[in-house]
Design a protein around this motif. Structure first.
Motif, short mmCIF file in Angstrom:
data_model
loop_
_atom_site.label_atom_id
_atom_site.label_comp_id
_atom_site.label_asym_id
_atom_site.label_seq_id
_atom_site.Cartn_x
_atom_site.Cartn_y
_atom_site.Cartn_z
N ILE A 115 -12.62 -8.71 -34.34
CA ILE A 115 -12.93 -10.00 -35.52
C ILE A 115 -12.23 -11.23 -34.44
CG2 ILE A 115 -12.01 -10.47 -37.82
CD1 ILE A 115 -12.60 -8.17 -38.45
N ASN A 116 -10.84 -11.38 -34.24
CA ASN A 116 -9.98 -11.97 -33.48
C ASN A 116 -10.43 -12.32 -32.50
OD1 ASN A 116 -8.35 -11.76 -36.16
ND2 ASN A 116 -7.77 -9.57 -35.91
N TYR A 117 -11.05 -11.91 -31.11
CA TYR A 117 -10.67 -11.68 -30.27
C TYR A 117 -11.42 -13.44 -29.59
CZ TYR A 117 -15.00 -11.44 -27.87
OH TYR A 117 -16.52 -11.20 -27.29
N LYS A 118 -12.05 -13.99 -30.30
CA LYS A 118 -12.97 -15.32 -30.30
C LYS A 118 -12.71 -16.43 -30.92
CE LYS A 118 -16.93 -14.68 -27.59
NZ LYS A 118 -16.68 -15.81 -26.35
N LEU A 119 -11.65 -16.35 -32.20
CA LEU A 119 -10.28 -16.90 -32.60
C LEU A 119 -10.75 -18.52 -32.31
CD1 LEU A 119 -9.22 -15.20 -35.95
CD2 LEU A 119 -11.83 -16.23 -35.69
N GLY A 120 -9.93 -18.23 -31.23
CA GLY A 120 -9.33 -19.57 -30.98
C GLY A 120 -9.90 -19.95 -29.73
N GLU A 121 -10.22 -19.48 -28.85
CA GLU A 121 -11.92 -19.51 -27.88
C GLU A 121 -13.10 -20.34 -28.39
OE1 GLU A 121 -14.80 -16.96 -26.01
OE2 GLU A 121 -13.50 -16.87 -24.83
N GLN A 122 -13.32 -20.05 -29.80
CA GLN A 122 -14.24 -20.66 -30.05
C GLN A 122 -14.59 -22.27 -30.83
OE1 GLN A 122 -17.16 -18.80 -29.86
NE2 GLN A 122 -18.91 -20.28 -30.75
N GLY A 123 -12.94 -21.99 -31.27
CA GLY A 123 -12.71 -23.40 -31.85
C GLY A 123 -12.96 -24.20 -31.02
N ALA A 124 -11.82 -23.89 -30.37
CA ALA A 124 -12.25 -24.85 -28.73
C ALA A 124 -13.72 -25.21 -28.47
CB ALA A 124 -11.57 -24.22 -27.36
N MET A 125 -14.57 -24.01 -27.69
CA MET A 125 -15.50 -24.04 -26.97
C MET A 125 -16.39 -25.18 -28.01
SD MET A 125 -15.42 -21.11 -25.35
CE MET A 125 -17.17 -20.94 -24.23
N SER A 126 -16.32 -25.11 -29.45
CA SER A 126 -17.43 -25.53 -31.08
C SER A 126 -17.22 -26.93 -30.52
CB SER A 126 -17.02 -24.93 -31.81
OG SER A 126 -17.52 -23.19 -31.16
N MET A 127 -15.64 -27.26 -30.13
CA MET A 127 -15.49 -28.52 -30.52
C MET A 127 -14.90 -29.65 -29.52
SD MET A 127 -15.11 -29.39 -33.99
CE MET A 127 -16.93 -28.94 -34.38
N LEU A 169 -11.89 -28.01 -40.29
CA LEU A 169 -10.20 -28.22 -40.50
C LEU A 169 -9.94 -30.04 -39.41
CD1 LEU A 169 -7.17 -27.25 -40.00
CD2 LEU A 169 -8.08 -26.56 -37.34
N VAL A 170 -11.35 -30.40 -37.72
CA VAL A 170 -11.13 -31.20 -36.85
C VAL A 170 -11.11 -33.03 -38.05
CG1 VAL A 170 -11.85 -32.45 -35.52
CG2 VAL A 170 -11.52 -30.46 -35.65
N ASP A 171 -11.39 -33.08 -38.82
CA ASP A 171 -12.04 -33.85 -39.58
C ASP A 171 -11.14 -34.26 -39.91
OD1 ASP A 171 -14.78 -34.98 -38.99
OD2 ASP A 171 -16.32 -33.43 -39.82
N ALA A 172 -10.22 -32.93 -41.18
CA ALA A 172 -9.67 -33.44 -41.80
C ALA A 172 -8.03 -33.34 -40.90
CB ALA A 172 -8.79 -31.96 -42.50
N VAL A 173 -7.84 -33.17 -40.28
CA VAL A 173 -6.31 -33.32 -39.35
C VAL A 173 -6.08 -34.25 -37.94
CG1 VAL A 173 -5.10 -31.57 -40.36
CG2 VAL A 173 -6.35 -30.69 -38.51
N GLY A 174 -7.41 -33.87 -37.66
CA GLY A 174 -7.57 -34.57 -35.81
C GLY A 174 -7.91 -33.25 -35.05
N PHE A 175 -7.78 -33.40 -33.79
CA PHE A 175 -8.07 -32.81 -32.52
C PHE A 175 -7.05 -32.18 -32.34
CE2 PHE A 175 -11.91 -34.65 -31.91
CZ PHE A 175 -13.05 -33.68 -31.69
N ALA A 176 -6.26 -32.74 -31.75
CA ALA A 176 -4.81 -32.21 -31.44
C ALA A 176 -4.25 -31.27 -32.24
CB ALA A 176 -3.01 -33.62 -31.45
N PRO A 177 -3.47 -31.04 -33.40
CA PRO A 177 -3.36 -30.48 -34.34
C PRO A 177 -3.94 -28.73 -34.53
CG PRO A 177 -2.94 -31.94 -35.38
CD PRO A 177 -4.30 -32.36 -35.05
N SER A 178 -5.92 -29.32 -34.75
CA SER A 178 -6.09 -28.05 -34.68
C SER A 178 -6.14 -27.35 -33.01
CB SER A 178 -7.97 -28.47 -34.79
OG SER A 178 -8.24 -29.40 -35.60
N TYR A 179 -5.99 -27.58 -31.88
CA TYR A 179 -5.49 -26.89 -30.99
C TYR A 179 -4.84 -26.50 -30.62
CZ TYR A 179 -9.56 -27.93 -27.35
OH TYR A 179 -10.98 -28.05 -27.32
#
Length: 406
Positions: A223-235, A374-384
């Motif tokens: 459930i957890n292993y893709k969370l950070g990776e998936q966000g970066a690869m999507s955005m 999340l990116v629309d709300a806070v931007g790319f830098a905080p999301s990363y």
């Protein structure tokens, strides 16, 4: 053995095509017509059949045989492609969404049947190479339908693209119909065992799945292993699109070249498992390296300038590096899942593997659906920064793995 691997490779290849269409081609197309990150991310909700597939996995386990389910699901995929060929994506959005849901329903059903077949066909010594074929075949299908078609869709057109896809499904159906591995392999389940598991209600079945050794730890991990990776690869590709990269460039670099490195990473992961032993120890090192590559991509994002050739090259390199590490980790993860499933009784193995795979899809889907907002709300830098934290939490979980996780 070669024919066994060929059959698995072909089935996983055609199974990856719907994902490639929706993850590689559709987001870039929708962004070019002006949709927000939030709207693009919400299209990931069309993947919901992959989350629900565990509910019909017992029927695939107990009714008919795997060959029948494979033929029915690929027939449905061919029909869905023919329907897409008759639609105009810019004018029939609701109809297109309906067809895409149907494609995901058929592909998820095919996934249950193929995974159940793979668990039974592969012995312990073949799991590493078998999962390499699984991941590589799936990604090749995704590359063709996503990055490849994105790069040439302006040449061949929407209709021809889906007619080609329908033809490919028909060809694999013919091969599956004549596959000796599906026709001659006997079932070792007794009638009593079949009856016992067919009568289980959902609560009893869930209990049967969770008592398999290592299931709880594996479930939390996938459930957890893709969370950070998936966000970066999507955005990150959409970030580049907004900062001077063209759809064609992204189709080549993110959809084809980077996916080629992802396939290379998946292949390397299988080789390492076959030669170096248990995947868990390899997974710990790979997750640390992935976190380092994600830090590098975050640095590129913070320093990005469309006028700097060096930064643009670094951005492309970061995409390639992320996909390469994702490929290694995917093969290691699916090998751990298969080792866990092989401890279950045969009559619930397809259901057990689907249970784990559903959790893996759930983790990816939740992240990719919410990350746009999340990116629309806070931007790319905080999301990363959040992506980095999630990747770090995954490392902590793996470091605390029980012995059974090997």
């Amino acid at each position: 053995m070669a024919s066994k691997y060929l059959l698995l490779g072909m089935l996983y290849f055609v199974q990856g095509m719907p994902y490639g269409l929706q993850s590689g081609l559709l987001p870039i197309y929708l962004r070019t017509v002006g949709l927000s990150f939030t709207s693009i991310s919400l299209t990931k909700a069309l993947y919901f059949p992959w989350i629900l597939k565990v509910f019909w996995a017992p029927f695939v386990d107990q009714c008919w045989n795997k060959q029948t389910w494979l033929l029915l699901s690929m027939c449905g995929l061919a029909v869905a492609c023919l329907t897409c060929a008759s639609l105009s994506p810019g004018e029939n959005c609701k109809a297109l969404a309906t067809v895409l849901i149907l494609m995901n329903l058929m592909a998820s059903t095919q996934d249950i049947a193929v995974d159940g077949m793979a668990v039974r066909l592969l012995n312990q010594d073949e799991v590493g190479y078998g999962n390499t074929i699984q991941v590589v075949g799936y990604k090749l299908g995704s590359v063709l339908a996503g990055g490849g078609f994105l790069a040439v869709i302006h040449l061949i057109g929407w209709r021809s693209l889906f007619l080609l896809l329908a033809s490919m499904y028909c060809l694999v159906m013919v091969y599956t119909w004549h596959a000796t591995e599906l026709q001659t392999r006997p079932s070792c389940r007794s009638d009593r065992e079949k009856l016992q598991h067919r009568s289980l209600n959902p609560c009893d079945l869930l209990q049967e799945l969770l008592i398999v050794p290592g299931t709880t730890w594996t479930l939390i991990f996938v459930i957890n292993y893709k969370l950070g990776e998936q966000g970066a690869m999507s955005m990150f590709p959409l970030f580049l699109l907004d900062n001077g990269f063209s759809p064609q460039e992204l189709g080549v670099w993110n959809g084809m070249v980077a996916m080629g490195f992802s396939i290379a990473g998946s292949t390397l992961g299988g080789v390492l498992i076959s030669r170096k032993g248990p995947p868990l120890s390899l997974l710990k090192v790979s997750l640390i390296l992935r976190l380092a590559s994600l830090c590098f991509q975050a640095l590129v994002l913070f320093l990005f300038s469309s006028k700097s050739s060096i930064i643009k090259v670094a951005a492309i390199f970061s995409i390639i590096l992320q996909h390469f590490m994702a490929g290694i980790i995917s093969t290691l993860t699916f090998s751990i899942m298969m080792h866990c499933t092989q401890r279950a009784v045969e009559s619930i193995q397809a259901t057990h593997y689907s249970f784990l795979a559903t959790a893996e899809v759930l983790g990816k889907l939740v992240c990719s659906t919410l990350v746009g907002g999340l990116v629309d709300a806070v931007g790319f830098a905080p999301s990363y920064l959040l992506f980095l934290m999630l990747s770090g939490l995954t490392i902590i979980h793996v470091m605390k793995a029980p012995v059974i996780g090997n």
